[in-house]
Every structure is written in C-alpha cells, then in structure tokens.
Design an enzyme around this catalytic site. Sequence first.
Site, PDB file in Angstrom:
ATOM      1  N   LYS A   1       1.094  -1.381   0.228  1.00 18.55           N
ATOM      2  CA  LYS A   1       0.356   0.122   0.233  1.00 18.55           C
ATOM      3  C   LYS A   1       1.274   1.457  -0.295  1.00 18.55           C
ATOM      4  O   LYS A   1       1.660   1.314   1.053  1.00 18.55           O
ATOM      5  CB  LYS A   1      -0.875   0.221   1.166  1.00 18.55           C
ATOM      6  CG  LYS A   1      -2.015   1.105   1.561  1.00 18.55           C
ATOM      7  CD  LYS A   1      -2.653   1.236   0.422  1.00 18.55           C
ATOM      8  CE  LYS A   1      -4.034   0.524   0.707  1.00 18.55           C
ATOM      9  NZ  LYS A   1      -5.255   0.225  -0.721  1.00 18.55           N
TER      10      LYS A   1
ATOM     11  N   HIS B   1     -10.457  -6.884  -3.678  1.00 17.33           N
ATOM     12  CA  HIS B   1     -10.042  -6.029  -3.534  1.00 17.33           C
ATOM     13  C   HIS B   1     -10.902  -6.098  -1.308  1.00 17.33           C
ATOM     14  O   HIS B   1     -11.415  -6.885  -1.697  1.00 17.33           O
ATOM     15  CB  HIS B   1     -10.679  -4.888  -3.519  1.00 17.33           C
ATOM     16  CG  HIS B   1     -10.502  -3.758  -2.620  1.00 17.33           C
ATOM     17  ND1 HIS B   1     -12.380  -3.188  -2.281  1.00 17.33           N
ATOM     18  CD2 HIS B   1      -9.907  -2.542  -2.667  1.00 17.33           C
ATOM     19  CE1 HIS B   1     -11.694  -2.105  -1.292  1.00 17.33           C
ATOM     20  NE2 HIS B   1     -10.245  -1.891  -1.255  1.00 17.33           N
TER      21      HIS B   1
END
Length: 424
Positions: free
Chosen positions: A189, A316
């Site tokens: 991330k 996701h």
Amino acid sequence: MRIREINVTPVAFRDPPLLNAAGVHEPWALRTVVEVVTDEGLTGLGETYGDLDHLVRVRAAAEALIGHDVYGHNAMYATVAGLVGADVVTDLHGLTGTSSRAKTVDRIFSPFEVACLDIRGKAAGRPVVDLLGGRVRDAVPYSAYLFYKWAGHPGAPDDGFGAALDPEGVVEQARLLIGRYGFRSIKLKGGVFPPEQEVEAIRALHEAFPEHPLRLDPNAVWSVETSIRVGRELDGVLEYLEDPTEGIENMARVAAEVPMPLATNMCVVTPEHIPPAVRQGAIGVLLTDHHYWGGLVRSAHIATLCETFGIELSMHSNSHLGISLAAMTHLAAATPAVTHACDTHTPWQDGQDVVAPSSGGKGALRFVDGAVPVPDGPGLGVELDRDALAIMNEQYEKCGVRSRDDTTYMRSVDPSFSARRPRW
C-alpha cells in the site's frame, strides 16, 4: 422459506496504525454482522461496513426484508433499492472510489444476499461455491498485504507487527507475513511517501523475494506524469500497478504509456463505469469487492462481463472479519477469471474474529501456503462465535468511533497532513 428475523450487530476490533494515502487507520475498525433467521429455523451470516451512515440504512433494510423469500434475490434487491431512493452513502476515507446511488444500493444489499446464500446452501447441504457454479479451484491464493505503519498507535504500546517506515522495515514485514501465512505474492500500500521512496521499497522487496509477484497501490495520489515515470521505472518488476492516478481518463493516459497492466478498485466501482473503461483501455485488472458490487451473484456477473472484454480479475479488501473472508473465498473459488491472488486484511486482525474455530483447533478458515482452502461445510461453512460477537459489540459501544476517518485521525497527530490528489 421466508425471513422471520434479521439481527444487525455493529462490532469494533483493534486495528494497527496502517498508513495510506488518506491518513492512518484508527485504533478501532468497524464492521456490521448481519444474521438472517428463517421461518424454518435456518440462519445465515453476512458482513458489511460499520460506518454509522451505512449502519442506519442496513438496519432499515433489515426491517423491510422481513417476510421475503430467501430465494427471492431480485425482489429483495428491488426492496432495498426502493428504500434507498436517491440517497448516496459516501466513505470518509475515500479509498474505494466515487459514491453513487447504485453503489449505495449494492453495498446495503450485499450482506443480506450473502446471508441468504448461506441459508440456501445449508438447506441444500451444499457449500456456497456450488451455488455460484461450482469450484474451479480448491483453495484461493491471497497476497501478503503490506503497509507502511507506525510501531504502535500514539500513546499506546508497540504492537506485535512493529514499525515499517523504510525499505528495510517493509521487507521485514513481508518476511513476517510470508513466514506466518506462506503468501506467494506481495502488495504494498503506497501513496504514503514520495514515489522515489516507494520505488526503493518495491526494489528491496524484489531483491528479497525475486519469485513473488509484486503490486504497488498509491490510491490515486500521483499525477499522470508521475504515474508514467514510476511505471516505466518499475518495468519488469511489477505484476500490476494499482490506481496510480485518479479517474478513468487519467488511468487510460497512463495505461497507454507504461509496460505493466493497471488495476483498479477506485475508478471502476459500478457497472456504469465498465463501458468507458473498456472503450478507453484504462485498466487491465479489476479488483472486485462483493461488499460494494452487490454481493456474490452480481459480482459473478461482473466477472463474466470483464472476461468478455479481456479484463483480468483480483479481489479488493478492506478491514474485515471471517464472514467476509469466507464469502470472498467461495466467490473466488467459483470464478475462473480471478487469475491474480486476492487481497486480504486478515493478518492485521491478528486472530480477532466473530467466526468460531472448528473442532481440532484448525479453524474453518485457515491459510495453507498463502491460500485459503474452500470451506467444505454447507453454506459459507462458518459459524458465529456469539461470545466474540458480544465482546466486539461491547467494544463498539465503548470505543467512540462511529465512522472510519483516516484523515482526521492523521491530522490529530500531524495537523499539516493533506489528503489532496494528486499529491506527487
């Protein structure tokens, strides 16, 4: 078989200080557990977001769905759509793309659909994967989902994961998660530090784990120019680059100039986004999410549509518990087009769950070489741990958090923080 009762329970569980483009995770993550009870005594489970605006509408939908046939998918969807009307629920963190009425209907409907599929599977004595067309894989691979993070929340002791604020820390985090769960691919991330620092971290991961496919997700905080530059720098290193910049048009401009596919869970988040994305060649991979794509059946329809247009699939993840992990696993196991390992936050929950462990201590859900074997039991194959549910509900009542707001929490630590896009 009709719905007699629906229990909606908000829960809170501890979350580490995971950094992202919007700020940082608060000490408590919120979810909502939905339990549908039929007139024949069968029960089914669903899980969804816990933000208050969403929770209020889920509770209203629960009342409206009493008396519906658990097989009446279309009728239940129409009821939820009518209840929502013109309302739009918006996430404060802004990490799942634009909000719309259609997306609001889908995210409210989803936990009820999953719970009804759980019931239908139990009634038939078959796992949910069989209701979705049958398994194409016996276990679903997930990726090691890495975050830049502080050692602990401000004013609290360090957590068990440690800090990860530089390439060395990111690599050590990867070693921890891969050693514990056996993951065979890695996602970082990004959007936290200047792109050059995140490129350095990706290169360090590539050196440490040369056989692991790598992904980078800066959550759309880069300009088109920065996205193209970084994409070219990481040629041959990334499996795909996820949401480097904002919007379908900008993604298409980047996609035309970089060597790897672009992935998204931000610029294509409802069916109406698919035609322009296909027409402009904006993405090569869609990260589906049944929580806001309307449940498992509607997600399977989207998967077929994407396969038609040559768009590959991954999945996701937001902070979630075991009910969601079970649903994700059944869906991915039944979807041939899911050709990339899925995302999951499960390791960050560090054993906290509302799903009861099975006999023998293995648990109904477990990671084996980075993959979750499809539960064999009927329905979702998981059962509710009512003691854990009660504890997490009490934590919800006491924690004071009612909506996830990464930006405000970050500004309480760093008042100068900005979540603007593009940032670099």
